[in-house]
Design a protein around this motif. Structure first.
Motif, PDB file in Angstrom:
ATOM      1  N   PRO A 330      48.890   8.961  27.890  1.00 20.63           N
ATOM      2  CA  PRO A 330      48.205  10.000  28.205  1.00 20.63           C
ATOM      3  C   PRO A 330      47.503  10.538  27.134  1.00 20.63           C
ATOM      4  CG  PRO A 330      50.248  10.228  29.084  1.00 20.63           C
ATOM      5  CD  PRO A 330      50.411   9.086  28.282  1.00 20.63           C
ATOM      6  N   ASP A 331      48.023  10.258  25.733  1.00 20.15           N
ATOM      7  CA  ASP A 331      47.294  10.707  24.648  1.00 20.15           C
ATOM      8  C   ASP A 331      46.442  10.017  23.957  1.00 20.15           C
ATOM      9  OD1 ASP A 331      46.787  12.724  22.575  1.00 20.15           O
ATOM     10  OD2 ASP A 331      48.601  11.984  21.516  1.00 20.15           O
ATOM     11  N   ILE A 332      45.983   8.899  24.611  1.00 23.98           N
ATOM     12  CA  ILE A 332      45.045   7.821  24.165  1.00 23.98           C
ATOM     13  C   ILE A 332      43.545   8.603  23.407  1.00 23.98           C
ATOM     14  CG2 ILE A 332      43.832   7.362  26.147  1.00 23.98           C
ATOM     15  CD1 ILE A 332      43.292   4.302  25.449  1.00 23.98           C
ATOM     16  N   VAL A 333      43.405   9.513  23.952  1.00 30.51           N
ATOM     17  CA  VAL A 333      41.995  10.237  23.408  1.00 30.51           C
ATOM     18  C   VAL A 333      42.633  10.992  22.231  1.00 30.51           C
ATOM     19  CG1 VAL A 333      40.335  11.933  23.783  1.00 30.51           C
ATOM     20  CG2 VAL A 333      40.852  10.495  25.738  1.00 30.51           C
ATOM     21  N   GLY A 334      43.606  11.614  22.159  1.00 26.26           N
ATOM     22  CA  GLY A 334      43.967  12.242  20.946  1.00 26.26           C
ATOM     23  C   GLY A 334      44.215  11.377  19.653  1.00 26.26           C
ATOM     24  N   LYS A 335      45.029  10.189  20.227  1.00 26.54           N
ATOM     25  CA  LYS A 335      45.211   9.338  19.170  1.00 26.54           C
ATOM     26  C   LYS A 335      44.064   8.741  18.557  1.00 26.54           C
ATOM     27  CE  LYS A 335      49.986   8.380  20.899  1.00 26.54           C
ATOM     28  NZ  LYS A 335      50.794   7.681  21.851  1.00 26.54           N
ATOM     29  N   ALA A 336      42.860   8.334  19.139  1.00 28.83           N
ATOM     30  CA  ALA A 336      41.802   7.840  18.993  1.00 28.83           C
ATOM     31  C   ALA A 336      41.134   9.059  17.927  1.00 28.83           C
ATOM     32  CB  ALA A 336      40.884   7.542  20.059  1.00 28.83           C
TER      33      ALA A 336
END
Length: 666
Positions: A330-336
């Motif tokens: 779910p945090d792929i955008v934040g991690k990117a």
């Protein structure tokens, strides 16, 4: 990092903060008996939009009224859903994500009990002979005067979306659903002005666009999702059709286009498994983009931010859809955004958790979705993971076996703050997943191992490779809790040991040994076992032109695989002329190396077999558990060691989920 991916854009009346869309999916749709959106569904979306993807949408919401009480999908045909939908919208609007809903009707796509509607009363399954329904569900061709009524349903549904405060609506005109049925000649046999020519087949969609624009004006953005290609051998909707349609949709007021692909039963499917390359359908959107000036998006196996950014930087698309990658992490955008690429838990495109669990649960009378690598999926409101929750009262945890079950148990208990020792008898972690990654088209299944390596290192797990756990080591470590994740081993089915022992020159091997030792197989191979392991082994062994037969004791092949993975796998083996025999009662080998398979139809001789590979029955390995339990240690058996024979036993999906569920309560 990823400047283009995080560049704002304008879509109709919307100012969108970046170029990532959480694709509209049926996943996460959790409703109560009245079709109202539940707190669990809100929690699912909040888990993902709090990382601020530019857009997100609820997938496949029903616009045509149905008399049945549905637990799925969102009944946007009814005013009663507006209050709960507004609660969802308000929750999402705490963040910088534009939120929408997908307007949909299944058309001739079978599933459930409702009466289906379609242009010609034909199944949307391309494999259906003559368009006949493949099950008992009724499919009724729309009368001419009913088409306008359905157009009105779409418009009124859009009005409800505006009342609930949504930022955009997306018309689903792809995947063999109702509007797609009208576009595709194979499913549209009408002879009136809604069938035949290109102009007639797009008429239904254009009328829906006009009706929605008349209701929404320019206050709410309007997108259209449609197939770039059906991938049908004949009578399909093609890329040329899509390029012709795109400027018409823009002229009618569409604010963005979202290009997808495939129908049920086509050689290439809508939800692509790992057999498809990453970014498998991006070329379709790339071809459509020059035809219009409004934003064009793409979807399909875009699992990492690098590819997403490149697609935008190279001018191929304006935004990218990430559906399953946001289920997996779910945090792929934040991690990117933070540059934490090594922390991203990657989607494997193993559809067993998402697509397949959705279909299997529907047959059980409920609709749920999960994820192979993310066991919290759709349980966000009840599985609350707090890092270090047990650090003030830690336990000494011993995990035996560093396959997926052991890795997940070690990760989750260490995450909580326990002191974890992970022992593995081999010289590396991964267990059977490393063997699974040797199979053709399935290399990505090992993508989770680097992630697990980083997680167990981050949380301080003491990893001991080349370490056998015995009574003496148990005494030395003196753990409070033991996880036994020692997997399973293949075995020869009962009744076949004596038969194969007759072989004089035939090489007999267990699949694990053959793969681990890299033993060259023969050129005429019989694989005994046709479930997920046996069929993948047949695919592997048939590379290079080897002749392969598969003998399966039951009536279906690879039932533990997700249906989409199975579709590609069976097509692959068919192309290589792998022979499949089901309901095999016995395999007989005589002293002259003649081999027969025995079915209810009798015996069939398989000439020239030089290798027999056992890839069917497996036995859980629990020997360490017996030692630990005898010493009175709190012992949990997980993964294949726990179950390898049930419907889910032996799957990645069950292995990670069970290990997580046990470990979170330690």
């Amino acid at each position: 990092m990823f400047r283009e991916l995080f560049e704002p854009m304008t879509i109709g009346p919307m100012k969108v903060v970046n170029r990532v869309m959480m694709s509209a999916m049926s996943a996460g749709m959790m409703l109560d008996r009245d079709g109202q959106i539940t707190p669990e569904m809100i929690a699912y979306f909040i888990e993902r939009v709090r990382n601020n993807p530019g857009m997100a949408a609820v997938g496949a919401c029903a616009v045509v009224p149905t008399p049945e009480q549905w637990k799925y999908p969102v009944p946007i045909y009814s005013d009663h859903v507006i209050p709960s939908l507004k609660r969802l919208v308000d929750a999402v609007h705490q963040y910088d994500t534009k939120f929408g809903i997908q307007l949909w009707d299944p058309g001739g796509t079978e599933g459930g009990k409702r009466t289906l509607i379609s242009p010609s009363g034909l199944s949307s399954n391309a494999r259906a002979k003559g368009g006949a329904m493949m099950g008992p569900q009724v499919n009724r061709g729309l009368e001419l005067d009913e088409i306008g009524e359905v157009v009105g349903y779409f418009a009124r549904a859009a009005a409800r979306c505006e009342e609930a405060g949504l930022d955009f609506v997306e018309i689903h005109a792809g995947h063999g659903y109702l509007i797609s049925n009208f576009l595709t000649p194979l499913f549209n046999r009408r002879t009136d002005h809604y069938g035949g020519s290109f102009e007639n087949r797009i008429r239904f969609l254009i009328e829906i666009v006009r009706a929605i624009k008349a209701v929404l004006g320019n206050r709410v953005a309007l997108g259209v999702k449609f197939n770039g290609d059906d991938f049908l051998p004949s009578d399909g909707w093609t890329l040329a059709d899509s390029c012709r349609l795109a400027p018409i949709l823009q002229a009618e007021g569409a604010d963005y286009l979202n290009v997808t692909a495939g129908v049920v039963g086509a050689p290439r499917l809508t939800i692509a498994p790992m057999y498809e390359p990453q970014g498998c359908y991006t070329h379709l959107a790339e071809a459509v983009k020059p035809q219009v000036s409004i934003p064009v998006g793409t979807i399909g196996r875009i699992k990492n931010p690098e590819m997403a950014n490149d697609l935008i930087a190279q001018g191929k698309v304006d935004f990218v859809g990430m559906g399953r990658p946001m289920i997996a992490d779910p945090d792929i955008v934040g991690k990117a955004r933070r540059g934490e690429l090594d922390e991203i838990r990657k989607c494997l495109a193993d559809c067993r958790g998402c697509m397949d669990e959705h279909m299997r649960s529907a047959r059980r009378g409920e609709v749920t979705t999960s994820c192979v690598v993310n066991p919290r999926m759709a349980r966000e409101s009840v599985c609350i993971d707090i890092e270090g929750a047990s650090k003030h009262n830690p336990k000494k945890v011993l995990v035996v076996g560093a396959g997926l079950a052991g890795l997940e148990a070690a990760r989750r208990t260490a995450f909580s703050g326990h002191h974890v020792i992970l022992c593995e008898s081999r010289d590396r972690i991964g267990g059977q997943i490393r063997l699974a990654a040797l199979m053709p088209g399935r290399q990505e299944i090992a993508d989770m191992l680097p992630w697990y390596e980083r997680q167990i290192a981050k949380y301080g797990v003491d990893v001991r490779l080349n370490t056998m756990v015995n009574e003496a080591l148990l005494d030395s470590i003196a753990p409070d809790v033991v996880f036994v994740a020692t997997g399973s081993v293949p075995q020869v089915p009962s009744g076949m040991i004596e038969s194969v022992s007759n072989a004089a020159s035939i090489n007999v091997a267990m699949i694990d040994d053959l793969l681990e030792e890299g033993t060259p197989p023969g050129n005429n191979i019989l694989v005994i076992g046709g479930d997920q392991i046996g069929m993948q082994a047949a695919d592997f062994l048939s590379e290079g032109g080897r002749k392969v037969c598969v003998a399966e004791a039951h009536g279906h092949f690879a039932p533990k695989l997700a249906v989409h993975d199975r579709w590609y796998l069976l097509n692959r083996t068919d192309e290589k002329n792998v022979r499949r025999f089901k309901n095999v009662h016995n395999v007989v080998v005589d002293t002259a190396d003649n081999v027969w398979i025995v079915t209810e139809k009798g015996r069939e001789h398989l000439p020239g077999i030089d290798t027999i590979v056992f890839a069917s029955e497996r036995r859980s390995n629990r020997s360490v558990a017996k030692i630990a339990e005898a010493k009175g240690l709190k012992t949990h058996i997980i993964g294949d060691a726990f179950d390898v024979v049930s419907e889910d036993g032996g799957t990645i999906f069950a292995t990670i989920a069970q290990a997580y569920d046990v470990a979170r309560f330690v």
